[in-house]
Motif scaffolding. Structure first.
Motif, PDB file in Angstrom:
ATOM      1  N   ALA A 103      31.466  40.671 -69.490  1.00  0.00           N
ATOM      2  CA  ALA A 103      31.761  42.045 -69.952  1.00  0.00           C
ATOM      3  C   ALA A 103      32.722  42.704 -68.960  1.00  0.00           C
ATOM      4  O   ALA A 103      32.373  43.667 -68.278  1.00  0.00           O
ATOM      5  CB  ALA A 103      30.469  42.837 -70.071  1.00  0.00           C
ATOM      6  N   PRO A 111      33.934  46.913 -73.439  1.00  0.00           N
ATOM      7  CA  PRO A 111      33.409  46.769 -74.800  1.00  0.00           C
ATOM      8  C   PRO A 111      32.198  45.844 -74.814  1.00  0.00           C
ATOM      9  O   PRO A 111      32.038  45.015 -73.908  1.00  0.00           O
ATOM     10  CB  PRO A 111      34.582  46.135 -75.567  1.00  0.00           C
ATOM     11  N   ILE A 112      31.347  45.990 -75.810  1.00  0.00           N
ATOM     12  CA  ILE A 112      30.210  45.071 -75.952  1.00  0.00           C
ATOM     13  C   ILE A 112      30.764  43.698 -76.353  1.00  0.00           C
ATOM     14  O   ILE A 112      31.522  43.582 -77.307  1.00  0.00           O
ATOM     15  CB  ILE A 112      29.208  45.596 -77.010  1.00  0.00           C
ATOM     16  N   VAL A 113      30.399  42.683 -75.583  1.00  0.00           N
ATOM     17  CA  VAL A 113      30.852  41.316 -75.867  1.00  0.00           C
ATOM     18  C   VAL A 113      29.631  40.388 -75.951  1.00  0.00           C
ATOM     19  O   VAL A 113      28.522  40.771 -75.559  1.00  0.00           O
ATOM     20  CB  VAL A 113      31.833  40.796 -74.782  1.00  0.00           C
ATOM     21  N   HIS A 171      19.113  50.862 -64.418  1.00  0.00           N
ATOM     22  CA  HIS A 171      18.799  52.103 -65.143  1.00  0.00           C
ATOM     23  C   HIS A 171      18.430  53.244 -64.200  1.00  0.00           C
ATOM     24  O   HIS A 171      17.518  54.030 -64.465  1.00  0.00           O
ATOM     25  CB  HIS A 171      17.680  51.877 -66.171  1.00  0.00           C
ATOM     26  N   SER A 196      16.495  41.929 -68.375  1.00  0.00           N
ATOM     27  CA  SER A 196      17.024  42.050 -69.739  1.00  0.00           C
ATOM     28  C   SER A 196      16.816  40.717 -70.453  1.00  0.00           C
ATOM     29  O   SER A 196      17.254  39.683 -69.950  1.00  0.00           O
ATOM     30  CB  SER A 196      18.523  42.341 -69.710  1.00  0.00           C
ATOM     31  N   ASP A 252      28.879  37.552 -74.367  1.00  0.00           N
ATOM     32  CA  ASP A 252      28.336  36.994 -73.135  1.00  0.00           C
ATOM     33  C   ASP A 252      28.235  38.100 -72.073  1.00  0.00           C
ATOM     34  O   ASP A 252      29.254  38.592 -71.574  1.00  0.00           O
ATOM     35  CB  ASP A 252      29.281  35.866 -72.663  1.00  0.00           C
ATOM     36  N   PRO A 253      26.999  38.486 -71.697  1.00  0.00           N
ATOM     37  CA  PRO A 253      26.834  39.578 -70.731  1.00  0.00           C
ATOM     38  C   PRO A 253      27.549  39.320 -69.407  1.00  0.00           C
ATOM     39  O   PRO A 253      27.925  40.264 -68.714  1.00  0.00           O
ATOM     40  CB  PRO A 253      25.316  39.642 -70.501  1.00  0.00           C
ATOM     41  N   ASP A 304      28.473  55.397 -67.844  1.00  0.00           N
ATOM     42  CA  ASP A 304      27.682  54.198 -68.102  1.00  0.00           C
ATOM     43  C   ASP A 304      28.661  53.014 -68.031  1.00  0.00           C
ATOM     44  O   ASP A 304      29.885  53.231 -68.024  1.00  0.00           O
ATOM     45  CB  ASP A 304      27.083  54.380 -69.514  1.00  0.00           C
ATOM     46  N   VAL A 340      18.910  43.508 -77.061  1.00  0.00           N
ATOM     47  CA  VAL A 340      18.284  43.202 -75.773  1.00  0.00           C
ATOM     48  C   VAL A 340      16.931  43.905 -75.671  1.00  0.00           C
ATOM     49  O   VAL A 340      16.763  45.025 -76.150  1.00  0.00           O
ATOM     50  CB  VAL A 340      19.238  43.621 -74.610  1.00  0.00           C
ATOM     51  N   ASP A 344      24.428  54.046 -74.606  1.00  0.00           N
ATOM     52  CA  ASP A 344      23.155  53.359 -74.775  1.00  0.00           C
ATOM     53  C   ASP A 344      22.017  54.346 -75.020  1.00  0.00           C
ATOM     54  O   ASP A 344      22.138  55.517 -74.676  1.00  0.00           O
ATOM     55  CB  ASP A 344      22.877  52.624 -73.451  1.00  0.00           C
ATOM     56  N   ASP A 346      28.296  49.169 -69.696  1.00  0.00           N
ATOM     57  CA  ASP A 346      28.465  48.367 -70.920  1.00  0.00           C
ATOM     58  C   ASP A 346      28.588  49.264 -72.143  1.00  0.00           C
ATOM     59  O   ASP A 346      27.763  50.149 -72.370  1.00  0.00           O
ATOM     60  CB  ASP A 346      27.279  47.418 -71.099  1.00  0.00           C
ATOM     61  N   GLU A 371      18.472  38.119 -68.046  1.00  0.00           N
ATOM     62  CA  GLU A 371      19.316  38.626 -66.963  1.00  0.00           C
ATOM     63  C   GLU A 371      18.442  39.352 -65.943  1.00  0.00           C
ATOM     64  O   GLU A 371      17.661  40.235 -66.294  1.00  0.00           O
ATOM     65  CB  GLU A 371      20.346  39.598 -67.577  1.00  0.00           C
ATOM     66  N   ARG A 397      21.031  38.178 -78.592  1.00  0.00           N
ATOM     67  CA  ARG A 397      22.237  38.177 -79.432  1.00  0.00           C
ATOM     68  C   ARG A 397      22.488  36.809 -80.062  1.00  0.00           C
ATOM     69  O   ARG A 397      22.999  36.695 -81.159  1.00  0.00           O
ATOM     70  CB  ARG A 397      23.425  38.604 -78.565  1.00  0.00           C
ATOM     71  N   LYS A 405      17.774  57.042 -66.024  1.00  0.00           N
ATOM     72  CA  LYS A 405      19.155  57.426 -65.709  1.00  0.00           C
ATOM     73  C   LYS A 405      19.281  58.937 -65.482  1.00  0.00           C
ATOM     74  O   LYS A 405      20.116  59.386 -64.712  1.00  0.00           O
ATOM     75  CB  LYS A 405      20.095  56.983 -66.832  1.00  0.00           C
TER      76      LYS A 405
HETATM   77  O1  LIG Z   1      23.464  50.791 -68.970  1.00  0.00           O
HETATM   78  P1  LIG Z   1      24.530  49.813 -69.364  1.00  0.00           P
HETATM   79  O2  LIG Z   1      25.587  49.651 -68.315  1.00  0.00           O
HETATM   80  O3  LIG Z   1      25.110  50.142 -70.715  1.00  0.00           O
HETATM   81  O4  LIG Z   1      23.791  48.415 -69.491  1.00  0.00           O
HETATM   82  C1  LIG Z   1      22.904  48.157 -70.587  1.00  0.00           C
HETATM   83  C2  LIG Z   1      22.788  46.661 -70.782  1.00  0.00           C
HETATM   84  O5  LIG Z   1      24.133  46.199 -70.921  1.00  0.00           O
HETATM   85  C3  LIG Z   1      24.364  44.796 -70.968  1.00  0.00           C
HETATM   86  O6  LIG Z   1      23.969  44.309 -72.237  1.00  0.00           O
HETATM   87  C4  LIG Z   1      24.754  44.805 -73.305  1.00  0.00           C
HETATM   88  O7  LIG Z   1      26.133  44.427 -73.108  1.00  0.00           O
HETATM   89  C5  LIG Z   1      26.377  43.000 -73.136  1.00  0.00           C
HETATM   90  C6  LIG Z   1      27.837  42.772 -72.783  1.00  0.00           C
HETATM   91  O8  LIG Z   1      28.682  43.506 -73.629  1.00  0.00           O
HETATM   92  C7  LIG Z   1      25.985  42.464 -74.520  1.00  0.00           C
HETATM   93  O9  LIG Z   1      26.204  41.052 -74.573  1.00  0.00           O
HETATM   94  C8  LIG Z   1      24.503  42.777 -74.763  1.00  0.00           C
HETATM   95  O10 LIG Z   1      24.134  42.357 -76.066  1.00  0.00           O
HETATM   96  C9  LIG Z   1      24.236  44.279 -74.624  1.00  0.00           C
HETATM   97  O11 LIG Z   1      22.844  44.560 -74.715  1.00  0.00           O
HETATM   98  C10 LIG Z   1      23.653  44.082 -69.842  1.00  0.00           C
HETATM   99  O12 LIG Z   1      23.816  42.697 -69.999  1.00  0.00           O
HETATM  100  C11 LIG Z   1      22.201  44.494 -69.749  1.00  0.00           C
HETATM  101  O13 LIG Z   1      21.605  43.872 -68.622  1.00  0.00           O
HETATM  102  C12 LIG Z   1      22.151  46.002 -69.549  1.00  0.00           C
HETATM  103  O14 LIG Z   1      20.822  46.441 -69.409  1.00  0.00           O
END
Ligand SMILES: O=P(O)(O)OC[C@H]1O[C@H](O[C@H]2O[C@H](CO)[C@@H](O)[C@H](O)[C@H]2O)[C@H](O)[C@@H](O)[C@@H]1O
Length: 346
Positions: A100, A92-94, A145, A215, A96-97, A85, A251, A286, A87, A208, A219, A262
């Motif tokens: 990342a 790391p989770i940050v 996904h 998305s 601002d998407p 996967d 989100v 996730d 994010d 997004e 946050r 997935k």
């Molecule tokens: O399947 P993934 O690769 O894990 O993606 C899932 C979602 O990840 C992102 O959002 C998450 O990470 C962001 C950056 O760390 C964070 O700011 C946000 O709060 C998290 O939900 C991405 O932006 C989404 O579009 C993805 O669906």
């Protein structure tokens, strides 16, 4: 001393042997540079040493690092295939998407793994976006996904040709793209405009465009505005009965209601890779990764690994605490592959 005992128990269960040199009669630290790197690693979000819940959860979902040798033993005569996967796993989770980013170390580790084992990244992001973060041509990418998967080209009659097309990558390799939610693109674009309009007065919302899904990030939305945002998202969805909402980390994700996730993307890639005897390893943090964990459980093959710093319900067998532990695991896998597996033919 009691505290030290609990901490040692916790680190042992996590596969982190950082405590061992401090405990009498423990195995001394290896002098090998790489071993030292692995053992000396300190995760940024280590749980409190008193977190008994985490310790007992780790008994159910042991560290993939401490179970590494067992996994490798199980791979005898099988082709390891790695699924990751993005994010929360590779980065790391940050806040601002759009920021990342993946570390250079992580990129190098994924590159090394992909030299020895077919490797795919399956993300909720659009395929193009996740590629722009990872920037590796050696891996396969599945975005939205799993609704936008680019994999090895193979005649595969189990999937509708209407949603597949062949393409050539920068190195001239033939690949196949499968987009089972293609019919939903016009509605998604329309919905994106409506969703943006409806939520424009709620401060902090970030929408997004993940191409085959959207998305709605909250946050940065004030707690008191959350309910309003949820109502607005639901009100837009009312006009689009062929879509539904799922939830991730701060989100709301709007997705076409097709039977594809997935887990299906994982199966699609495995089908197209065409190995007879396979051992898939899937690492994800996730809720949407649970679909892939479930597939591995049902197939009775491979290792689903959840990335989590807290106890949680999961279909995964093993766990890793955070992306830093994912890095340690991948470094180890790449090193093992270098010594023991044939390099992948370009
Ligand atoms: O399947 P993934 O690769 O894990 O993606 C899932 C979602 O990840 C992102 O959002 C998450 O990470 C962001 C950056 O760390 C964070 O700011 C946000 O709060 C998290 O939900 C991405 O932006 C989404 O579009 C993805 O669906």
């Amino acid at each position: 001393m009691v505290l030290v005992g609990i901490a040692a128990k916790l680190y042992e269960a996590m596969g982190i042997q950082r405590w061992l040199p401090m405990i009498p009669n423990s195995e001394p630290m290896s002098k090998s540079r790489h071993d030292h790197m692995d053992r000396g690693y300190i995760s940024p979000g280590e749980p409190s040493v008193l977190d008994e819940n985490y310790i007992s959860w780790l008994k159910e979902h042991p560290s993939a690092i401490s179970s590494f040798q067992r996994m490798i033993n199980a791979s005898k005569g099988k082709q390891i295939v790695v699924f990751l996967d993005y994010d929360g796993t590779l980065s790391p989770i940050v806040c601002d998407p759009d920021r990342a980013f993946m570390s250079d170390q992580m990129r190098a580790a994924v590159r090394e793994v992909s030299k020895h084992f077919p490797t795919a990244i399956i993300s909720g992001r659009s395929r193009e976006k996740v590629y722009s973060f990872v920037k590796l041509n050696e891996v396969y990418y599945s975005g939205s996904h799993g609704m936008d998967t680019m994999g090895p080209a193979r005649e595969n009659k189990s999937y509708d040709d209407k949603y597949q097309y062949k393409t050539i990558d920068e190195e001239g390799n033939e690949l196949i793209v499968f987009q089972p939610a293609k019919d939903f693109l016009p509605a998604l674009q329309k919905m994106l405009v409506e969703m943006t309009e409806k939520t424009k007065n709620i401060q902090g919302v970030v929408i997004e465009d993940n191409r085959f899904c959207l998305s709605v990030h909250y946050r940065h939305v004030k707690d008191e505005d959350y309910e309003k945002l949820e109502e607005e998202v639901e009100s837009v969805l009312e006009n689009y009965p062929e879509f539904h909402m799922t939830r991730g980390k701060k989100v709301m994700e709007v997705r076409p209601s097709i039977e594809w996730n997935k887990g299906h993307a994982l199966e699609y890639l495995l089908d197209n890779l065409g190995f007879d005897n396979v051992l898939p390893i899937y690492i994800g943090d996730d809720r949407t990764d649970e679909d892939a964990f479930k597939v591995l459980r049902e197939r009775g093959e491979g290792f689903p690994i959840v990335v989590s710093s807290k106890p949680r319900d999961t279909m995964a067998f093993h766990s890793l605490h955070d992306p830093s532990e994912v890095l340690s695991f991948l470094i180890r896998l790449g090193r093992w592959g270098f010594k023991n597996a044939y390099p992948i033919q370009a």
